[in-house]
Design an enzyme around this catalytic site. Structure first.
Site, PDB file in Angstrom:
ATOM      1  N   GLU A 262      98.540 -20.844   5.878  1.00  0.00           N
ATOM      2  CA  GLU A 262      99.027 -21.965   5.061  1.00  0.00           C
ATOM      3  C   GLU A 262      99.291 -21.377   3.683  1.00  0.00           C
ATOM      4  O   GLU A 262      98.367 -21.011   2.954  1.00  0.00           O
ATOM      5  CB  GLU A 262      97.988 -23.085   5.017  1.00  0.00           C
ATOM      6  CG  GLU A 262      98.547 -24.393   4.466  1.00  0.00           C
ATOM      7  CD  GLU A 262      98.280 -24.569   2.975  1.00  0.00           C
ATOM      8  OE1 GLU A 262      99.249 -24.386   2.195  1.00  0.00           O
ATOM      9  OE2 GLU A 262      97.139 -24.875   2.607  1.00  0.00           O
ATOM     10  N   CYS A 296      99.390 -26.552  -3.604  1.00  0.00           N
ATOM     11  CA  CYS A 296     100.595 -26.036  -2.946  1.00  0.00           C
ATOM     12  C   CYS A 296     101.612 -27.129  -2.640  1.00  0.00           C
ATOM     13  O   CYS A 296     102.779 -26.832  -2.393  1.00  0.00           O
ATOM     14  CB  CYS A 296     100.224 -25.285  -1.671  1.00  0.00           C
ATOM     15  SG  CYS A 296      99.212 -26.240  -0.537  1.00  0.00           S
TER      16      CYS A 296
END
Length: 494
Positions: A262, A296
């Site tokens: 990720e 993010c």
């Protein structure tokens, strides 16, 4: 220092520091290795010293995890679930300890840190339940005289690498599905914010057999690289930047490990003419500036029609100026803390400075705040073109850049133009337009008239260079398993 001790601050050289916390390896606490400093972002002070376990510690942790794998992988799902639930219950019973460590280590307000603990607990509880309901294709005769069945089996030792922005929250994403699926884990927290992972080790020692959960601390270039390259690590699971993901893939390639990544994002926010601007500004208060923008999925590049540009910029600037910045561990009522380090403060500042100098950017709110601590005010920059660095590159700080689009096709093209595709949001009152735009945006999560919410039951992950695989949901547990086809040949047709 035993696991029943409670967190307390101790006076050392006139500053408040954290009690000793040590890595958990093979069921015992590790003391070897040279200690490194851990800094408090809100003050710049050293608050702890943690050992760099180095290759020796990694080897010991992987050996312990490998030895424990046979027993843990054959433990019935209901018993793995029970251990995860008991582990989670103690985390929440000690939520104040964890939250204080997270607030001081990362710099986030204490209330936000406490909420992160609750979010982590929710994920552990989901994985505990989900591991009891794993699915495979139906057993049957797909060829005459051959009965086929499918087993879903754990992979082995998982090297899990957690980021510095949500140390406790993202650790749950990394180790929760691995443990639920029957794998053993060697967790490496970042050297910048390792403290909650070390406290987590004290809790894990009580509820998992020795070697099932191991914590190794140190630098990425030594401890982290050795973990990723270790021949007995079967899978590497990472939350981190895209460059880190590339490095991990290269290191894992030597032994063809499973990788689950990720990685970075640069979330576009597409604002059409008919969008509710007040709702947009209210949402971006947390979606852009929550956790000091160190997220993010942060709503950091806003595309707006030229007709509404002035309205959007004014609304965002007004919102940003109303956010209270400060030391959220020492003072209540703080909305946003510092960025994580002096190095990162310089990194964020550089983007804004270059946008003004080289890309005709105009800072309409925010900018750096004088120390002590690494504070940077919520910042809004407009006047930049789509090709500007501040639009194209991930800043990972409290900075929103606003630019314009010509029409719907132009908005989608610009949203998709980057090498990453983790998340995006669409703002419009036209549901048909929203659905079409959401389908065309290349991102793993797309929100309509919102930005940021996730659920344990829903998959999370990125397109393109934002990662490989999906976190959360049943898909995360499946990603930590191997499928095995067993074919039984017999004489009689059934």
């Amino acid at each position: 220092m035993t696991s029943h001790n409670r967190l307390h601050a101790i006076k050392q050289e006139g500053k408040m520091t954290i009690r000793e916390l040590r890595p958990l390896i093979g069921g015992s606490f590790w003391s070897k290795g040279n200690d490194f400093d851990v800094f408090e972002p809100a003050t710049g002070n050293v608050i702890a010293r943690v050992p760099n376990v180095g290759p020796e510690g990694v080897d010991a942790a992987v050996a312990a995890a490998k030895e424990a794998f046979g027993t843990w992988s054959s433990t019935p799902p209901k018993d793995r679930a029970a251990a995860l639930l008991a582990f989670t219950d103690e985390i929440m019973a000690r939520v104040d300890e964890f939250a204080e460590l997270e607030a001081r280590d990362v710099g986030k307000p204490l209330e936000k840190a406490r909420a992160e603990m609750a979010s982590a607990a929710d994920k552990y509880r989901f994985f505990a339940g989900a591991c009891r309901t794993m699915l495979v294709p139906a057993m049957g005769e797909y060829k005459p005289g051959i009965t086929s069945m499918v087993r879903r089996e754990p992979i082995g030792v998982v090297g899990a690498i957690a980021p510095w922005n949500y140390p406790m929250g993202m650790t749950a994403w990394r180790i929760g599905p691995a443990l639920a699926a029957g794998n053993t884990v060697v967790l490496k927290p970042t050297q910048v914010t390792p403290l909650t992972a070390l406290l987590l080790g004290e809790v894990a020692q009580k509820y998992f057999p020795p070697g099932v959960v191991n914590i190794v601390t140190g630098f990425g270039s030594t401890t982290g690289t050795h973990l990723v390259r270790h021949p007995d690590v079967a899978m590497v699971s990472l939350t981190g930047g895209t460059d880190t993901g590339r490095s991990v893939m290269r290191d894992a390639a030597e032994s063809i490990k499973v990788v689950h990544l990720e990685l970075g994002g640069k979330a576009p926010v597409i604002v059409f003419d008919d969008a509710n601007i007040d709702r947009l500004a209210t949402t971006l208060r947390s979606a852009a500036f929550g956790n000091s923008g160190q997220d993010c999925t942060a709503a950091c590049r806003v595309y707006v029609s030229k007709k509404r540009e002035k309205d959007v910029v004014e609304a965002l600037a007004s919102m940003a100026k109303g956010i209270k910045v400060g030391n959220g561990h020492a003072e209540r009522g703080i909305d946003m803390g510092p960025v994580v380090s002096a190095k990162h403060h310089e990194f964020v500042s550089g983007f804004v400075d270059r946008a003004v100098k080289n890309a005709s950017g105009r800072v309409v709110a925010g900018g750096p705040i004088a120390g002590p601590g690494y504070f940077y005010a919520p910042t809004v920059v407009d006047g930049v073109e789509h090709g500007a660095e501040i639009i194209q590159k991930e800043i990972f700080g409290p900075v929103v850049a606003v630019t314009t689009f010509e029409d719907e096709a132009d908005a989608i093209a610009k949203a998709n133009d980057l090498e990453v595709g983790l998340a995006a949001s669409i703002w419009t009152s036209d549901i048909e337009r929203a659905i079409v735009a959401a389908g065309r945006v290349k991102a793993g999560s797309v929100w309509i008239n919102d930005h940021g919410p996730t659920a344990a039951e829903m998959p999370f992950g990125g397109y393109k260079q934002s990662g490989i695989g999906r976190d959360l949901s049943i898909y995360a547990i499946e990603a930590h398993t191997e499928l095995k086809h067993i074919a039984i040949t017999h004489r009689e047709r059934i």
